[in-house]
Design an enzyme around this catalytic site. Structure first.
Site, PDB file in Angstrom:
ATOM      1  N   GLU A  84      58.779  13.585  13.651  1.00  0.00           N
ATOM      2  CA  GLU A  84      57.822  14.595  12.843  1.00  0.00           C
ATOM      3  C   GLU A  84      58.196  14.561  11.401  1.00  0.00           C
ATOM      4  OE1 GLU A  84      57.253  17.963  15.140  1.00  0.00           O
ATOM      5  OE2 GLU A  84      56.411  19.093  13.537  1.00  0.00           O
ATOM      6  N   HIS A 134      53.591  19.657   5.507  1.00  0.00           N
ATOM      7  CA  HIS A 134      53.385  18.697   6.255  1.00  0.00           C
ATOM      8  C   HIS A 134      52.426  17.529   5.561  1.00  0.00           C
ATOM      9  CE1 HIS A 134      54.590  19.058  10.529  1.00  0.00           C
ATOM     10  NE2 HIS A 134      54.584  20.312  10.207  1.00  0.00           N
ATOM     11  N   LYS A 159      59.736  26.088  19.693  1.00  0.00           N
ATOM     12  CA  LYS A 159      59.671  24.569  19.639  1.00  0.00           C
ATOM     13  C   LYS A 159      60.118  24.177  17.999  1.00  0.00           C
ATOM     14  CE  LYS A 159      57.241  20.474  18.130  1.00  0.00           C
ATOM     15  NZ  LYS A 159      57.105  20.198  17.049  1.00  0.00           N
TER      16      LYS A 159
END
Ligand code: NAD
Length: 421
Positions: A84, A376, A262
């Site tokens: 990720e 991101h 998470k």
């Protein structure tokens, strides 16, 4: 007082080339040339074939390094294996803010794991439970006879607990064997002991043993991490207040808590994988622990100190080992443990929890200010450019253009490639 001289604080690490980064890690962790060669090598196929069944090859994940960490007054750089984007950068940024106030403090309890033995078909469950407790020393001795190494190291089976549970198939006795597993994760060690005890418990109680296996709710092996995040560095006390408002939803609502946790596991799993540990065990333990009071909630908690700085705390079970399991066999896992310079499983657990807290802080900080997508998007845009067919020289041009336009989409990437060719 910081206990090691080499600082983990470094600016612009992300701008360095891969070989420059490796040079930094080599120097920080005193790696040899042979160690360094492992970064670019793959697990050999014979080893892989011995580790699991029906092997075809290896499946690779990117391995990066998070910098800037101080944990218990010691500088650390932390290897992270993850697919990720943004995770490693976010952890490094959080660690940079935390170190203003001295970094993370963390404390792991004794490495006590729980093995469960399920006894069924007993008429007098209370009497049978008492019998088991009356034979505690004998039971612990049989368990300890299975693992002389562990006992010689000061570990081994230490205690018994007996629970009587009602169920749709009748009452059952669940015996918990409490084992100090020292520097191991302990699943094999505990399972071996539980299996060895089964015949004796059946004979003692006239019952039938069904399950005999470790519990992954390792709630006797708890790690706690804490850090203070400087309010000025965060952008002022109002940003701390915004952060606390965002965090509150995770404390009261399982829908948010699942995503919040998470985020914690983004950091934790990356290090657990990099050190060859059992990430399913850590995940299962963490989420079961998050529900321990009857409602699934945040594993971390946040509040303001008297000066208005943000204080973060994280608490979760930590079944990690530095001996045994895949971490002993996989060359990259061995290298990652060397990079950390860890001597005990306790120290690894303290690093894992600090990383989880850093990751969680970074995510909630981003969410309560600029939003998560900004961080991101840069790597995401590069991935989209590659998917659209950009060559090595075109990737940056295509992704920069998409970010500038605020349109990070495959069809736009394809158009830009055509425009620049
Ligand atoms: P292991 O059996 O490979 O190693 C542990 C053993 O190493 C100990 O029993 C001890 O005899 C020896 N040892 C040597 N030095 C030691 C030290 N300093 N501290 C402690 N022990 C030392 O591994 P394990 O930790 O018992 O089991 C871990 C493996 O079990 C992982 O690969 C995990 O994936 C797997 N597993 C997990 C589950 C689960 O439910 N999570 C179930 C089954 C197996």
């Amino acid at each position: 007082m910081i206990s090691n001289k080499k600082s983990s604080k470094i600016s612009g690490f992300y701008k360095m080339s891969v070989s420059e980064r490796i040079e930094f890690v080599k120097d920080f962790s005193d790696l040899t040339e042979e160690d360094v060669s492992i970064f670019s090598s793959s697990l050999d196929i014979e080893t892989a074939d011995r580790m699991v069944e029906n092997v075809l090859g290896n499946f690779e994940l990117p391995l990066g390094i998070a910098v800037n960490f101080i944990i218990n007054n010691k500088n650390y750089i932390i290897p992270m294996a993850t697919e990720e984007s943004s995770v490693i950068a976010a952890a490094s940024n959080a660690a940079k803010i935390a170190r203003i106030k001295g970094g993370f403090t963390a404390e792991c309890s004794d490495p006590l794991m729980i093995g469960q033995l399920q006894l069924l078909h007993i008429d007098d469950v209370a009497g049978a439970a008492q019998k088991i407790m009356n034979h505690k020393n004998e039971i612990l001795k049989i368990a300890n006879d299975q693992d002389k190494i562990l006992v010689d190291l000061g570990g081994g089976a230490k205690d018994l607990e007996v629970r009587i549970l009602d169920s749709p198939i009748g009452k059952m006795i669940i015996t918990h064997l409490i084992v100090d597993v020292r520097d191991a994760m302990g699943a094999n060690a505990v399972n071996t002991m539980c299996e060895a005890l089964a015949p004796m418990l059946e004979e003692l109680t006239d019952g039938k043993i069904r399950l005999k296996i470790l519990s992954n709710l390792a709630d006797k092996r708890i790690v706690k991490a804490k850090a203070v995040f400087d309010k000025e560095k965060m952008g002022g006390e109002s940003v701390v207040d915004d952060f606390l408002e965002s965090y509150t939803l995770a404390a009261i609502d399982p829908y948010r808590a699942a995503t919040h946790n998470k985020g914690i596991m983004n950091g934790i799993d990356s290090l657990i994988i990099a050190t060859g540990n059992d990430f399913r065990a850590i995940e299962a333990g963490a989420h079961a622990y998050a529900s321990r009071n009857g409602q699934y909630t945040s594993l971390s908690s946040y509040y303001k100190d008297k000066d208005g700085n943000l204080v973060g705390e994280l608490e979760l079970p930590m079944a990690v080992g530095i001996v045994g399991g895949a971490g002993n066999i996989h060359p990259k896992a061995r290298l990652c443990k060397k990079i950390l310079g860890i001597k005990t499983a306790k120290e690894l657990g303290e690093i894992v929890a600090s990383l989880g807290l850093a990751q969680n802080f970074a995510a909630v900080f981003a969410l309560s200010t600029v939003g998560i997508q900004k961080g991101h998007m840069s790597l995401h845009a590069k991935n989209i450019a590659v998917m659209a067919g950009a060559t090595k020289d075109e990737i940056d041009k295509v992704s920069d253009q998409m970010i500038k336009e605020g349109k990070i989409k495959l069809d736009r990437a394809k158009e830009i490639i055509e425009e620049i060719r």
